[in-house]
Design a protein around this motif. Sequence first.
Motif, PDB file in Angstrom:
ATOM      1  N   ARG A  33      10.476 -27.539  74.282  1.00 26.05           N
ATOM      2  CA  ARG A  33      11.224 -28.243  75.328  1.00 26.05           C
ATOM      3  C   ARG A  33      11.781 -29.580  74.825  1.00 26.05           C
ATOM      4  O   ARG A  33      12.687 -30.146  75.428  1.00 26.05           O
ATOM      5  CB  ARG A  33      10.334 -28.506  76.546  1.00 26.05           C
ATOM      6  CG  ARG A  33       9.654 -27.259  77.124  1.00 26.05           C
ATOM      7  CD  ARG A  33      10.639 -26.353  77.825  1.00 26.05           C
ATOM      8  NE  ARG A  33      10.043 -25.077  78.224  1.00 26.05           N
ATOM      9  CZ  ARG A  33      10.033 -24.600  79.448  1.00 26.05           C
ATOM     10  NH1 ARG A  33      10.593 -25.284  80.430  1.00 26.05           N
ATOM     11  NH2 ARG A  33       9.505 -23.425  79.709  1.00 26.05           N
ATOM     12  N   PHE A  34      11.220 -30.102  73.733  1.00 22.99           N
ATOM     13  CA  PHE A  34      11.679 -31.378  73.199  1.00 22.99           C
ATOM     14  C   PHE A  34      12.839 -31.231  72.226  1.00 22.99           C
ATOM     15  O   PHE A  34      13.393 -32.223  71.763  1.00 22.99           O
ATOM     16  CB  PHE A  34      10.519 -32.105  72.506  1.00 22.99           C
ATOM     17  CG  PHE A  34       9.516 -32.700  73.461  1.00 22.99           C
ATOM     18  CD1 PHE A  34       9.678 -33.988  73.947  1.00 22.99           C
ATOM     19  CD2 PHE A  34       8.432 -31.966  73.890  1.00 22.99           C
ATOM     20  CE1 PHE A  34       8.769 -34.527  74.841  1.00 22.99           C
ATOM     21  CE2 PHE A  34       7.510 -32.495  74.786  1.00 22.99           C
ATOM     22  CZ  PHE A  34       7.682 -33.781  75.259  1.00 22.99           C
ATOM     23  N   LEU A  65      17.344 -37.712  76.490  1.00 26.64           N
ATOM     24  CA  LEU A  65      15.963 -37.810  76.974  1.00 26.64           C
ATOM     25  C   LEU A  65      15.833 -37.278  78.397  1.00 26.64           C
ATOM     26  O   LEU A  65      14.815 -36.672  78.747  1.00 26.64           O
ATOM     27  CB  LEU A  65      15.480 -39.259  76.911  1.00 26.64           C
ATOM     28  CG  LEU A  65      15.272 -39.851  75.518  1.00 26.64           C
ATOM     29  CD1 LEU A  65      14.761 -41.283  75.628  1.00 26.64           C
ATOM     30  CD2 LEU A  65      14.309 -39.006  74.694  1.00 26.64           C
ATOM     31  N   LEU A  66      16.854 -37.492  79.208  1.00 31.56           N
ATOM     32  CA  LEU A  66      16.819 -36.996  80.578  1.00 31.56           C
ATOM     33  C   LEU A  66      16.811 -35.465  80.603  1.00 31.56           C
ATOM     34  O   LEU A  66      16.089 -34.852  81.401  1.00 31.56           O
ATOM     35  CB  LEU A  66      18.024 -37.533  81.357  1.00 31.56           C
ATOM     36  CG  LEU A  66      17.974 -37.360  82.873  1.00 31.56           C
ATOM     37  CD1 LEU A  66      16.744 -38.016  83.476  1.00 31.56           C
ATOM     38  CD2 LEU A  66      19.241 -37.938  83.505  1.00 31.56           C
ATOM     39  N   ARG A  67      17.568 -34.845  79.707  1.00 31.12           N
ATOM     40  CA  ARG A  67      17.556 -33.385  79.626  1.00 31.12           C
ATOM     41  C   ARG A  67      16.201 -32.878  79.125  1.00 31.12           C
ATOM     42  O   ARG A  67      15.685 -31.868  79.611  1.00 31.12           O
ATOM     43  CB  ARG A  67      18.683 -32.883  78.721  1.00 31.12           C
ATOM     44  CG  ARG A  67      20.072 -33.041  79.334  1.00 31.12           C
ATOM     45  CD  ARG A  67      21.119 -32.278  78.542  1.00 31.12           C
ATOM     46  NE  ARG A  67      21.340 -32.830  77.209  1.00 31.12           N
ATOM     47  CZ  ARG A  67      22.239 -33.772  76.932  1.00 31.12           C
ATOM     48  NH1 ARG A  67      22.993 -34.284  77.903  1.00 31.12           N
ATOM     49  NH2 ARG A  67      22.392 -34.205  75.690  1.00 31.12           N
ATOM     50  N   VAL A  68      15.643 -33.593  78.156  1.00 30.55           N
ATOM     51  CA  VAL A  68      14.319 -33.217  77.645  1.00 30.55           C
ATOM     52  C   VAL A  68      13.277 -33.287  78.757  1.00 30.55           C
ATOM     53  O   VAL A  68      12.458 -32.376  78.927  1.00 30.55           O
ATOM     54  CB  VAL A  68      13.913 -34.134  76.470  1.00 30.55           C
ATOM     55  CG1 VAL A  68      12.423 -33.980  76.149  1.00 30.55           C
ATOM     56  CG2 VAL A  68      14.739 -33.815  75.229  1.00 30.55           C
ATOM     57  N   GLN A 108      12.577 -41.896  85.798  1.00 29.25           N
ATOM     58  CA  GLN A 108      11.671 -43.022  85.586  1.00 29.25           C
ATOM     59  C   GLN A 108      11.103 -43.005  84.172  1.00 29.25           C
ATOM     60  O   GLN A 108      10.977 -44.061  83.535  1.00 29.25           O
ATOM     61  CB  GLN A 108      10.530 -42.968  86.602  1.00 29.25           C
ATOM     62  CG  GLN A 108       9.521 -44.112  86.459  1.00 29.25           C
ATOM     63  CD  GLN A 108       8.432 -44.044  87.515  1.00 29.25           C
ATOM     64  OE1 GLN A 108       8.708 -43.809  88.689  1.00 29.25           O
ATOM     65  NE2 GLN A 108       7.192 -44.220  87.091  1.00 29.25           N
ATOM     66  N   LEU A 109      10.778 -41.818  83.666  1.00 25.98           N
ATOM     67  CA  LEU A 109      10.229 -41.732  82.315  1.00 25.98           C
ATOM     68  C   LEU A 109      11.267 -42.120  81.265  1.00 25.98           C
ATOM     69  O   LEU A 109      10.925 -42.727  80.242  1.00 25.98           O
ATOM     70  CB  LEU A 109       9.692 -40.325  82.048  1.00 25.98           C
ATOM     71  CG  LEU A 109       8.313 -40.057  82.670  1.00 25.98           C
ATOM     72  CD1 LEU A 109       8.006 -38.559  82.689  1.00 25.98           C
ATOM     73  CD2 LEU A 109       7.226 -40.808  81.909  1.00 25.98           C
ATOM     74  N   VAL A 110      12.517 -41.782  81.498  1.00 28.29           N
ATOM     75  CA  VAL A 110      13.571 -42.235  80.581  1.00 28.29           C
ATOM     76  C   VAL A 110      13.678 -43.755  80.628  1.00 28.29           C
ATOM     77  O   VAL A 110      13.795 -44.422  79.589  1.00 28.29           O
ATOM     78  CB  VAL A 110      14.923 -41.581  80.942  1.00 28.29           C
ATOM     79  CG1 VAL A 110      16.043 -42.145  80.067  1.00 28.29           C
ATOM     80  CG2 VAL A 110      14.834 -40.069  80.773  1.00 28.29           C
ATOM     81  N   HIS A 111      13.597 -44.321  81.829  1.00 27.63           N
ATOM     82  CA  HIS A 111      13.596 -45.774  81.972  1.00 27.63           C
ATOM     83  C   HIS A 111      12.374 -46.384  81.297  1.00 27.63           C
ATOM     84  O   HIS A 111      12.451 -47.470  80.694  1.00 27.63           O
ATOM     85  CB  HIS A 111      13.616 -46.163  83.456  1.00 27.63           C
ATOM     86  CG  HIS A 111      14.917 -45.862  84.125  1.00 27.63           C
ATOM     87  ND1 HIS A 111      15.076 -45.902  85.497  1.00 27.63           N
ATOM     88  CD2 HIS A 111      16.131 -45.517  83.629  1.00 27.63           C
ATOM     89  CE1 HIS A 111      16.330 -45.609  85.803  1.00 27.63           C
ATOM     90  NE2 HIS A 111      16.984 -45.368  84.686  1.00 27.63           N
ATOM     91  N   GLY A 133      25.189 -44.241  82.352  1.00 19.49           N
ATOM     92  CA  GLY A 133      24.028 -43.551  81.775  1.00 19.49           C
ATOM     93  C   GLY A 133      22.716 -44.073  82.341  1.00 19.49           C
ATOM     94  O   GLY A 133      22.672 -45.113  83.005  1.00 19.49           O
ATOM     95  N   PRO A 134      21.595 -43.375  82.084  1.00 17.75           N
ATOM     96  CA  PRO A 134      20.306 -43.776  82.634  1.00 17.75           C
ATOM     97  C   PRO A 134      19.808 -45.124  82.133  1.00 17.75           C
ATOM     98  O   PRO A 134      19.153 -45.862  82.871  1.00 17.75           O
ATOM     99  CB  PRO A 134      19.361 -42.637  82.225  1.00 17.75           C
ATOM    100  CG  PRO A 134      20.061 -41.924  81.110  1.00 17.75           C
ATOM    101  CD  PRO A 134      21.514 -42.096  81.364  1.00 17.75           C
TER     102      PRO A 134
END
Length: 229
Positions: free
Chosen positions: A75-76, A88-91, A181-184, A215-216
């Motif tokens: 998935r990564f 990263l958002l897609r991951v 949030q995790l991307v942030h 973008g994020p």
Amino acid sequence: MTTGVRRRMGVEERRQQLIGVALELFSRRSPDEVSIDEIASAAGISRPLVYHYFPGKLSLYEAALQRASDDLAARFVEPKEGPLGARLLRVMGRYFDFVDEHGPGFSALMRGGPAVGSSTTNALVDSVRQAAYVQILAHLDVTDPPARLDLVVRSWISLAESTALIWLDGRRIPREELQAQLVHDFAALAAVSAAYDEEMSALLRRILADEPADGPFADLVGQLIELAS
């Protein structure tokens, strides 16, 4: 349910079928609650035949975890195209797809389940983390990470794991919000580290230079400015 002539399977084909059946059952319920009899019934074979292919439930459980860990590590994998934040958002979207679909299995993989303390299980978990680590460094175009970057990436991977495990307990926050949030969180960890290290500062400037206004990462900056105003 349809019935028909049972097709004879080869040894490896039957093993893979049993692993798939076990993984499906472990994905819906805790592995402790799944019996060999249930696996045999779902596979359409007898209990003794399950033991012909696997010496016990633990070995079948570990084989199922191996497949799950391979899937999760994959998935990564993301093409190195476009801004890092979007990648990263897609991951994270694919990561939470797995968590959402295989909740008990994911918990068992990360927490150990009935194989807690097993060197095999620990190695599988480590392999997922290492695969994620290697992929993130590849996205950053870094082959020999300095100490602070190493800390940021490994801390973020641990944060993603713990966030997903907590989310599974009630799913009280929309997963799309947690993915963003995790991307942030990655950007925030990098920014805090950059305040202490020039190499991290240069890396962060390079990352942000490629980020679009919508973008994020840019979205995080906008939210912080709004909170501070």
